[in-house]
Enzyme design. Structure first.
Site, PDB file in Angstrom:
ATOM      1  N   GLU A 107       0.841  -1.125   0.134  1.00  0.00           N
ATOM      2  CA  GLU A 107       0.254   0.337  -0.355  1.00  0.00           C
ATOM      3  C   GLU A 107       0.890   1.275  -0.404  1.00  0.00           C
ATOM      4  OE1 GLU A 107      -3.283   0.607   3.489  1.00  0.00           O
ATOM      5  OE2 GLU A 107      -2.913   2.111   3.253  1.00  0.00           O
ATOM      6  N   GLU A 149      -2.324  11.561   2.930  1.00  0.00           N
ATOM      7  CA  GLU A 149      -3.891  11.842   3.838  1.00  0.00           C
ATOM      8  C   GLU A 149      -3.338  12.394   4.872  1.00  0.00           C
ATOM      9  OE1 GLU A 149      -4.522   7.627   5.098  1.00  0.00           O
ATOM     10  OE2 GLU A 149      -1.941   7.014   6.049  1.00  0.00           O
TER      11      GLU A 149
END
Length: 446
Positions: free
Chosen positions: A314, A319
């Protein structure tokens, strides 16, 4: 061509080669005594002395011995090795390799770290670091490949983070800092290989040949509070080339039968558009903020159904923890070599850095968030400036797998909750995403 011109070209080439290959450390193996070496802790002295080794890494015979008697716990302990010209040698955007050989005579099992900074843990041209646990009395080579992301200062040096408790009896040699092409992605010219645009009428759905809607609640593995829907209220085109993902405070019972107080959307390109290794993917995004709001732009390994997470890999390109609106987080998730179900994250403000503070909140304007990945290297970018880099060699040396030699797919979502409560935050909250561009073979900038 004149003799003088030929001589000039040769001279310039020689200077370039010399500059690229020259050593940045003043006194790497203490051949000149202890000049450029310093070791301290907040409590008690650390003794340094030059020494010769009967057995040492090839090419080295001298170095430094660090000793400390056992006493009370310390908050910090470090050694600094000076650089020749840190402000001139360390250039933003350039790749480097720092290296040191270290041996724990007592095989204490304690940890030593390699990074860059000054004596106050400031003036750091990279937030990356490498650590090794010294469980035997053999020599260990500690290597840090990085891209310089911030200017160095005159007091920036090689910083060795030393154990903060117990006695120390360490041998150090071969401290090095050199320019390296290993940490720099290849460059490509021209337009993107593929562009995933959001053209269409205002209120229309994003292209169903590219995007899937993952729907439902269940917390999504992070204690999230929203139900994801395929409703145009939560994801729709704006008529100006952007996708709007809208998180709302509203009651809805999803397919899982659980009533929730928030709705949002989660779009993926799984089984429709895959990003191959050796690619750079980038999108302009205005991210929402506010306590309990958690926007993300990320990649997951396309083989997740076969190998599971985190073995698939990932890459978190963007974010944001909504209560900290000026900080962007990058992170890598991969599995432990000995356990495909054990997540060993890198970045996200912890090991390796991965948290970038911007001058303004992320909802104040659009920024371009991107990542390059291949079989050897990952580099994250904000506005085409590197923010976090990691190599396959470093991952494997730390017990991590490297699944980034395989295809990835794209995910866009806005979560609610998870890391913090959204109580008191007004809704709706909107993430605006422009066209996503993918370049095969490298990054479109130098």
């Amino acid at each position: 061509m004149s003799v003088l011109l030929v001589a000039a070209i040769v001279a310039v080439a020689a200077v370039v080669v010399l500059y690229k290959q020259r050593e940045g450390v003043v006194n790497s193996s203490a051949n000149s005594g202890l000049a450029g070496w310093d070791a301290r802790a907040d409590v008690g002295p650390i003794q340094l002395r030059t020494t010769h080794f009967d057995q040492a890494p090839e090419g080295f015979s001298s170095g430094v011995e660090l000793r400390r008697a056992a006493d009370e716990q310390r908050a910090w302990a470090r050694a600094i090795i000076s650089l020749k010209d840190p402000t001139g040698f360390l250039r933003v955007g350039q790749g480097y390799r720092a290296r040191v050989f270290v041996r724990d005579v007592t095989a204490s099992g304690q940890t030593v770290g390699l990074l860059l900074g000054n004596e106050n843990f400031e003036h750091r041209p990279t937030l990356e670091a490498r650590y090794v646990s010294l469980d035997d009395d053999q020599w260990h080579e500690l290597v840090l490949d990085f891209i310089c992301t911030k200017p160095a200062a005159a007091d920036t040096g090689i910083y060795l983070a030393l154990p903060t408790s117990g006695p120390i009896n360490l041998h150090i040699t071969g401290v090095s800092l050199q320019q390296s092409d290993l940490a720099v992605p290849p460059t490509v010219d021209g337009q993107a290989s593929r562009v995933l645009d959001f053209s269409g009428a205002a209120g229309a759905a994003p292209d169903p040949t590219v995007w899937n809607h993952e729907v439902g609640g269940g917390g999504w593995g992070n204690n999230e509070l929203q139900t994801h829907t395929a409703s145009r209220r939560n994801s729709a085109l704006d008529g100006r080339g952007q996708l709007r993902i809208t998180a709302r405070e509203e009651d809805l019972t999803g397919p899982d039968g659980i009533p929730r107080k928030y709705t949002s959307a989660r779009l993926t390109s799984k089984d429709k558009v895959e990003v191959p290794p050796g690619s750079y993917v980038e999108a302009p995004i205005i991210a929402p903020v506010g306590k309990g709001v958690w926007p993300a732009f990320w990649l997951l390994g396309s083989n997740i159904d076969e190998v599971g997470w985190p073995a698939c890999g990932e890459l978190d390109i963007l974010e944001v923890v909504g209560s900290n609106p000026g900080t962007v987080h990058n992170a890598i998730h991969t599995a432990a070599v000995d356990d495909p179900k054990k997540d060993m994250p890198y970045g996200n403000g912890d090991e390796g850095g991965g948290s970038t503070k911007l001058r303004m909140p992320v909802d104040s304007r659009s920024h371009r968030y991107g990542v390059y990945f291949d079989k050897d290297l990952i580099v994250f970018y904000i506005d085409q400036q590197p923010t976090l880099t990691y190599t396959a060699a470093a991952a494997r040396a730390s017990g991590r797998t490297w699944p980034f030699d395989k295809d990835q797919f794209i995910i866009l979502n806005v979560a609610v909750g998870g890391r913090e409560s959204p109580e008191g935050t007004p809704f709706p909250r909107v993430m605006q995403v422009g066209a996503i561009s993918i370049w095969d073979g490298g990054v479109p900038f130098g």
